[in-house]
Design a protein around this motif. Structure first.
Motif, PDB file in Angstrom:
ATOM      1  N   GLU A   4      -4.680   7.806   0.665  1.00  0.00           N
ATOM      2  CA  GLU A   4      -4.491   9.252   0.602  1.00  0.00           C
ATOM      3  C   GLU A   4      -4.418   9.823   2.022  1.00  0.00           C
ATOM      4  O   GLU A   4      -5.352   9.703   2.805  1.00  0.00           O
ATOM      5  CB  GLU A   4      -5.628   9.885  -0.198  1.00  0.00           C
ATOM      6  CG  GLU A   4      -5.673   9.371  -1.629  1.00  0.00           C
ATOM      7  CD  GLU A   4      -6.705  10.081  -2.483  1.00  0.00           C
ATOM      8  OE1 GLU A   4      -7.036  11.233  -2.164  1.00  0.00           O
ATOM      9  OE2 GLU A   4      -7.174   9.478  -3.453  1.00  0.00           O
ATOM     10  N   LEU A   5      -3.290  10.485   2.328  1.00  0.00           N
ATOM     11  CA  LEU A   5      -3.001  10.986   3.668  1.00  0.00           C
ATOM     12  C   LEU A   5      -3.117  12.506   3.690  1.00  0.00           C
ATOM     13  O   LEU A   5      -2.488  13.192   2.878  1.00  0.00           O
ATOM     14  CB  LEU A   5      -1.597  10.551   4.102  1.00  0.00           C
ATOM     15  CG  LEU A   5      -1.291   9.052   3.930  1.00  0.00           C
ATOM     16  CD1 LEU A   5       0.139   8.753   4.365  1.00  0.00           C
ATOM     17  CD2 LEU A   5      -2.278   8.207   4.709  1.00  0.00           C
ATOM     18  N   SER A  20      -1.208  12.068  12.777  1.00  0.00           N
ATOM     19  CA  SER A  20      -2.306  11.123  12.983  1.00  0.00           C
ATOM     20  C   SER A  20      -2.527  10.260  11.751  1.00  0.00           C
ATOM     21  O   SER A  20      -2.889   9.078  11.854  1.00  0.00           O
ATOM     22  CB  SER A  20      -3.591  11.881  13.334  1.00  0.00           C
ATOM     23  OG  SER A  20      -3.937  12.793  12.295  1.00  0.00           O
ATOM     24  N   GLU A  21      -2.291  10.838  10.563  1.00  0.00           N
ATOM     25  CA  GLU A  21      -2.429  10.080   9.320  1.00  0.00           C
ATOM     26  C   GLU A  21      -1.292   9.072   9.172  1.00  0.00           C
ATOM     27  O   GLU A  21      -1.495   7.948   8.710  1.00  0.00           O
ATOM     28  CB  GLU A  21      -2.448  11.032   8.120  1.00  0.00           C
ATOM     29  CG  GLU A  21      -3.664  11.921   8.041  1.00  0.00           C
ATOM     30  CD  GLU A  21      -4.891  11.137   7.597  1.00  0.00           C
ATOM     31  OE1 GLU A  21      -5.139  11.042   6.387  1.00  0.00           O
ATOM     32  OE2 GLU A  21      -5.599  10.599   8.477  1.00  0.00           O
ATOM     33  N   PRO A  50      -1.810   1.926   6.924  1.00  0.00           N
ATOM     34  CA  PRO A  50      -1.149   0.624   6.821  1.00  0.00           C
ATOM     35  C   PRO A  50      -0.060   0.605   5.732  1.00  0.00           C
ATOM     36  O   PRO A  50       0.514  -0.446   5.444  1.00  0.00           O
ATOM     37  CB  PRO A  50      -2.301  -0.315   6.437  1.00  0.00           C
ATOM     38  CG  PRO A  50      -3.223   0.556   5.633  1.00  0.00           C
ATOM     39  CD  PRO A  50      -3.135   1.930   6.253  1.00  0.00           C
ATOM     40  N   ALA A  51       0.207   1.763   5.121  1.00  0.00           N
ATOM     41  CA  ALA A  51       1.155   1.834   4.004  1.00  0.00           C
ATOM     42  C   ALA A  51       2.557   1.413   4.442  1.00  0.00           C
ATOM     43  O   ALA A  51       2.972   1.641   5.581  1.00  0.00           O
ATOM     44  CB  ALA A  51       1.185   3.248   3.433  1.00  0.00           C
ATOM     45  N   SER A  52       3.277   0.807   3.510  1.00  0.00           N
ATOM     46  CA  SER A  52       4.690   0.478   3.737  1.00  0.00           C
ATOM     47  C   SER A  52       5.592   1.241   2.766  1.00  0.00           C
ATOM     48  O   SER A  52       6.807   1.065   2.780  1.00  0.00           O
ATOM     49  CB  SER A  52       4.919  -1.027   3.585  1.00  0.00           C
ATOM     50  OG  SER A  52       4.565  -1.456   2.279  1.00  0.00           O
ATOM     51  N   VAL A  53       4.970   2.068   1.915  1.00  0.00           N
ATOM     52  CA  VAL A  53       5.693   2.965   1.021  1.00  0.00           C
ATOM     53  C   VAL A  53       5.048   4.340   1.150  1.00  0.00           C
ATOM     54  O   VAL A  53       3.822   4.459   1.063  1.00  0.00           O
ATOM     55  CB  VAL A  53       5.644   2.501  -0.454  1.00  0.00           C
ATOM     56  CG1 VAL A  53       6.380   3.495  -1.344  1.00  0.00           C
ATOM     57  CG2 VAL A  53       6.231   1.106  -0.601  1.00  0.00           C
ATOM     58  N   LEU A  54       5.859   5.357   1.377  1.00  0.00           N
ATOM     59  CA  LEU A  54       5.355   6.714   1.543  1.00  0.00           C
ATOM     60  C   LEU A  54       5.920   7.592   0.438  1.00  0.00           C
ATOM     61  O   LEU A  54       7.131   7.738   0.315  1.00  0.00           O
ATOM     62  CB  LEU A  54       5.766   7.261   2.912  1.00  0.00           C
ATOM     63  CG  LEU A  54       5.205   8.628   3.330  1.00  0.00           C
ATOM     64  CD1 LEU A  54       3.696   8.539   3.545  1.00  0.00           C
ATOM     65  CD2 LEU A  54       5.890   9.123   4.597  1.00  0.00           C
ATOM     66  N   ILE A  79       0.861  -1.179   0.000  1.00  0.00           N
ATOM     67  CA  ILE A  79       0.000   0.000   0.000  1.00  0.00           C
ATOM     68  C   ILE A  79       0.900   1.233   0.000  1.00  0.00           C
ATOM     69  O   ILE A  79       1.860   1.306   0.779  1.00  0.00           O
ATOM     70  CB  ILE A  79      -0.934   0.016   1.229  1.00  0.00           C
ATOM     71  CG1 ILE A  79      -1.864  -1.194   1.201  1.00  0.00           C
ATOM     72  CG2 ILE A  79      -1.756   1.308   1.264  1.00  0.00           C
ATOM     73  CD1 ILE A  79      -2.723  -1.333   2.438  1.00  0.00           C
ATOM     74  N   TYR A  80       0.573   2.192  -0.863  1.00  0.00           N
ATOM     75  CA  TYR A  80       1.357   3.410  -0.984  1.00  0.00           C
ATOM     76  C   TYR A  80       0.605   4.562  -0.321  1.00  0.00           C
ATOM     77  O   TYR A  80      -0.546   4.838  -0.660  1.00  0.00           O
ATOM     78  CB  TYR A  80       1.590   3.767  -2.454  1.00  0.00           C
ATOM     79  CG  TYR A  80       2.553   2.865  -3.189  1.00  0.00           C
ATOM     80  CD1 TYR A  80       2.385   1.480  -3.204  1.00  0.00           C
ATOM     81  CD2 TYR A  80       3.625   3.396  -3.889  1.00  0.00           C
ATOM     82  CE1 TYR A  80       3.272   0.654  -3.886  1.00  0.00           C
ATOM     83  CE2 TYR A  80       4.509   2.586  -4.578  1.00  0.00           C
ATOM     84  CZ  TYR A  80       4.331   1.207  -4.575  1.00  0.00           C
ATOM     85  OH  TYR A  80       5.197   0.388  -5.244  1.00  0.00           O
ATOM     86  N   GLY A  81       1.259   5.225   0.611  1.00  0.00           N
ATOM     87  CA  GLY A  81       0.688   6.426   1.204  1.00  0.00           C
ATOM     88  C   GLY A  81       1.119   7.644   0.411  1.00  0.00           C
ATOM     89  O   GLY A  81       2.310   7.839   0.162  1.00  0.00           O
ATOM     90  N   ILE A  82       0.153   8.456  -0.027  1.00  0.00           N
ATOM     91  CA  ILE A  82       0.479   9.661  -0.789  1.00  0.00           C
ATOM     92  C   ILE A  82      -0.202  10.875  -0.156  1.00  0.00           C
ATOM     93  O   ILE A  82      -1.173  10.744   0.583  1.00  0.00           O
ATOM     94  CB  ILE A  82       0.043   9.545  -2.267  1.00  0.00           C
ATOM     95  CG1 ILE A  82      -1.485   9.484  -2.380  1.00  0.00           C
ATOM     96  CG2 ILE A  82       0.686   8.334  -2.931  1.00  0.00           C
ATOM     97  CD1 ILE A  82      -1.983   9.586  -3.817  1.00  0.00           C
ATOM     98  N   GLU A  83       0.331  12.038  -0.423  1.00  0.00           N
ATOM     99  CA  GLU A  83      -0.234  13.275   0.111  1.00  0.00           C
ATOM    100  C   GLU A  83      -1.575  13.568  -0.553  1.00  0.00           C
ATOM    101  O   GLU A  83      -1.769  13.271  -1.737  1.00  0.00           O
ATOM    102  CB  GLU A  83       0.727  14.442  -0.164  1.00  0.00           C
ATOM    103  CG  GLU A  83       2.101  14.274   0.442  1.00  0.00           C
ATOM    104  CD  GLU A  83       3.138  15.219  -0.156  1.00  0.00           C
ATOM    105  OE1 GLU A  83       4.178  15.421   0.470  1.00  0.00           O
ATOM    106  OE2 GLU A  83       2.891  15.734  -1.277  1.00  0.00           O
TER     107      GLU A  83
END
Length: 354
Positions: free
Chosen positions: A199-200, A210-211, A216-220, A175-179
Motif C-alpha cells: 500500500e503506497l 518516496s513511496e 519493491p512492486a513490479s505492478v502498479l 508484488i502489486y503497488g496500490i494507492e
C-alpha cells in the motif's frame, strides 16, 4: 410562459414536464422545435437547449435526427416519489445521480433485436464480440486519444473480473503497488487471489515519489482520474513520473480509468495508456456510465501481455451476454453514449462556474 424565481432552464424544464405529465402533450407527440420555443417562450436558445437536454436525460422526450423532439413519457413507466414506498424499491437500488436514460437504452436494444434477431442468442468470441471491440477502437481513438487494435481488447464482467485475469496472467509471485487509501475492492480482490499488495501513500497529485522509490512492486495499480475515497486526481507531471518508474524497472502499470468520461475538462484527460501503450494495461467499465446491472467492462493489453494472455488465459469464455455487448456497441456507434456523457460534463462545468 410565466417566469418565476430560479434558474431559467429549470423553470422551463418544469413547465414542459408539467405539460407532458398532465397530458397537454402525449406519448408520440412532436414538441415545438427549439427555435419555435425560443420565439414563443421568451427564453434564450441556450436555456431552451438545456431544458430539452434535461427532459431527454430523464426520459420525458427523445430526439430524432432531422425530425425534432417527441414525447417518450408514458404514465405507466413513471412513478411519483410519493407513490413509491421504501419497501417497493429493489433490494440493490441506489440513488444514482448520472442515470443513463432508459429510453435511449431501450431504443438501442430494439435496434439490436431488429438487426440481429436470433443471433443475439449465439455465443461470441472469447475476447468478446468483435462488433463491440471495433466500436471501442473508434470511440477510444476519438474521445481518449487511445489508438489500439481490436485484437488487444478484452471484454469482461467488470473490474473485479479483470483483477482475477491479471493476477492469473502475471502469476502470484509479483508484488502489486496500490494507492492508499483506495477502493477496498482493489486490495481485497488481489489478496483473495493470493497476490502480495504494497500500500503506497497518496499525496495531493498521486502516489508520493518516496513511496514509488521504496516499493519493491513490479505492478502498479492506479486510478489517475479520481481515486476513491479521496477524490484525488493525478496531474500530468505525476502521470509521467509513473511512466518513468515503469520504464526504469521494466514494470507494468494498471490504469483503472473508472468514470473518467465524467471529467468536466473541455479537453480529454491524458491517459497513461495514450502516453505509454507498451507498459500500461488500461481498463474501464460501463458500470457508472450506463448501469451497474449490465456488468460490462473492457481491458486493453499491450502486445507482449496479449501474447502471455493467449498462452495461458485464452481458455476463458467471455462472461458478458452477446445481447448486452451489441447494445453497448450500438450506443457507441450511434453517438448516444457520448451525447449523454457530454450532457453530464456540461452540467459539471456549469456547477463549477456557479
Amino acid at each position: 410562459m410565466k417566469k418565476e424565481k430560479g434558474p431559467a432552464y429549470l423553470l422551463l424544464y418544469e413547465e414542459m414536464r408539467r405539460k407532458i405529465t398532465e397530458g397537454d402533450f402525449v406519448y408520440g407527440d412532436k414538441l415545438p422545435s427549439k427555435r419555435n420555443l425560443t420565439l414563443t417562450s421568451g427564453y434564450s436558445p441556450v436555456t431552451v437547449e438545456h431544458a430539452y437536454a434535461l427532459l431527454e436525460e430523464e426520459g420525458y422526450l427523445s430526439s430524432k435526427e432531422r425530425s425534432g423532439y417527441f414525447v417518450s413519457y408514458r404514465q405507466e413507466d413513471f412513478f411519483s416519489p410519493s407513490a413509491l414506498k421504501v419497501k417497493d424499491y429493489p433490494v440493490a437500488y441506489e440513488d444514482r445521480k448520472n442515470t443513463f436514460p432508459a429510453s435511449v437504452f431501450e431504443k438501442a436494444a430494439r435496434k439490436v433485436l431488429s438487426e440481429y434477431g436470433e443471433k443475439v442468442l449465439y455465443p461470441c468470441e472469447e475476447k468478446g464480440s468483435i462488433v463491440l471491440r471495433d466500436a471501442l477502437v473508434r470511440y477510444l481513438g476519438r474521445s481518449q486519444n487511445i489508438h489500439v487494435c481490436a485484437d488487444n481488447i478484452l471484454i469482461g464482467a467488470g473490474s473485479e473480473y479483470f483483477y482475477t485475469v491479471i493476477a492469473a496472467m502475471f502469476g502470484r509471485s509479483r508484488i502489486y503497488g496500490i494507492e492508499t487509501p483506495s477502493y477496498h475492492s482493489i486490495r481485497e480482490s488481489y489478496r483473495s487471489e493470493g497476490v502480495r499488495v504494497d500500500e503506497l501513500k497518496l499525496g495531493n497529485h498521486g502516489i508520493l515519489k518516496s513511496e514509488l522509490d521504496r516499493t519493491p512492486a513490479s505492478v502498479l495499480h492506479v486510478t489517475p482520474y479520481r481515486s476513491f475515497p479521496t477524490g484525488m486526481s493525478t496531474d500530468n507531471k505525476k502521470r509521467r513520473e509513473y511512466i518513468q518508474w515503469a520504464e526504469e524497472r521494466n514494470a507494468w502499470i494498471i490504469e483503472d480509468d473508472y468514470a473518467s468520461e465524467y471529467s468536466p475538462s473541455l479537453k480529454a484527460e491524458e491517459s497513461l495508456c495514450s502516453l505509454d501503450p507498451v507498459h500500461v494495461l488500461y481498463m474501464n467499465t460501463f458500470t457508472e456510465t450506463v448501469s451497474p446491472s449490465i456488468r460490462t467492462g473492457y481491458m486493453i493489453l499491450p502486445e507482449k501481455l496479449m501474447q502471455i494472455y493467449q498462452e495461458n488465459q485464452s481458455f476463458r469464455n467471455c462472461p458478458v451476454p452477446l445481447y448486452i455487448q451489441l447494445i453497448i456497441a450500438e450506443l457507441l456507434n450511434s453517438g448516444a453514449f457520448e451525447r449523454q456523457m457530454n450532457r453530464i460534463r456540461r452540467k459539471k462545468r456549469n456547477i463549477r462556474k456557479d
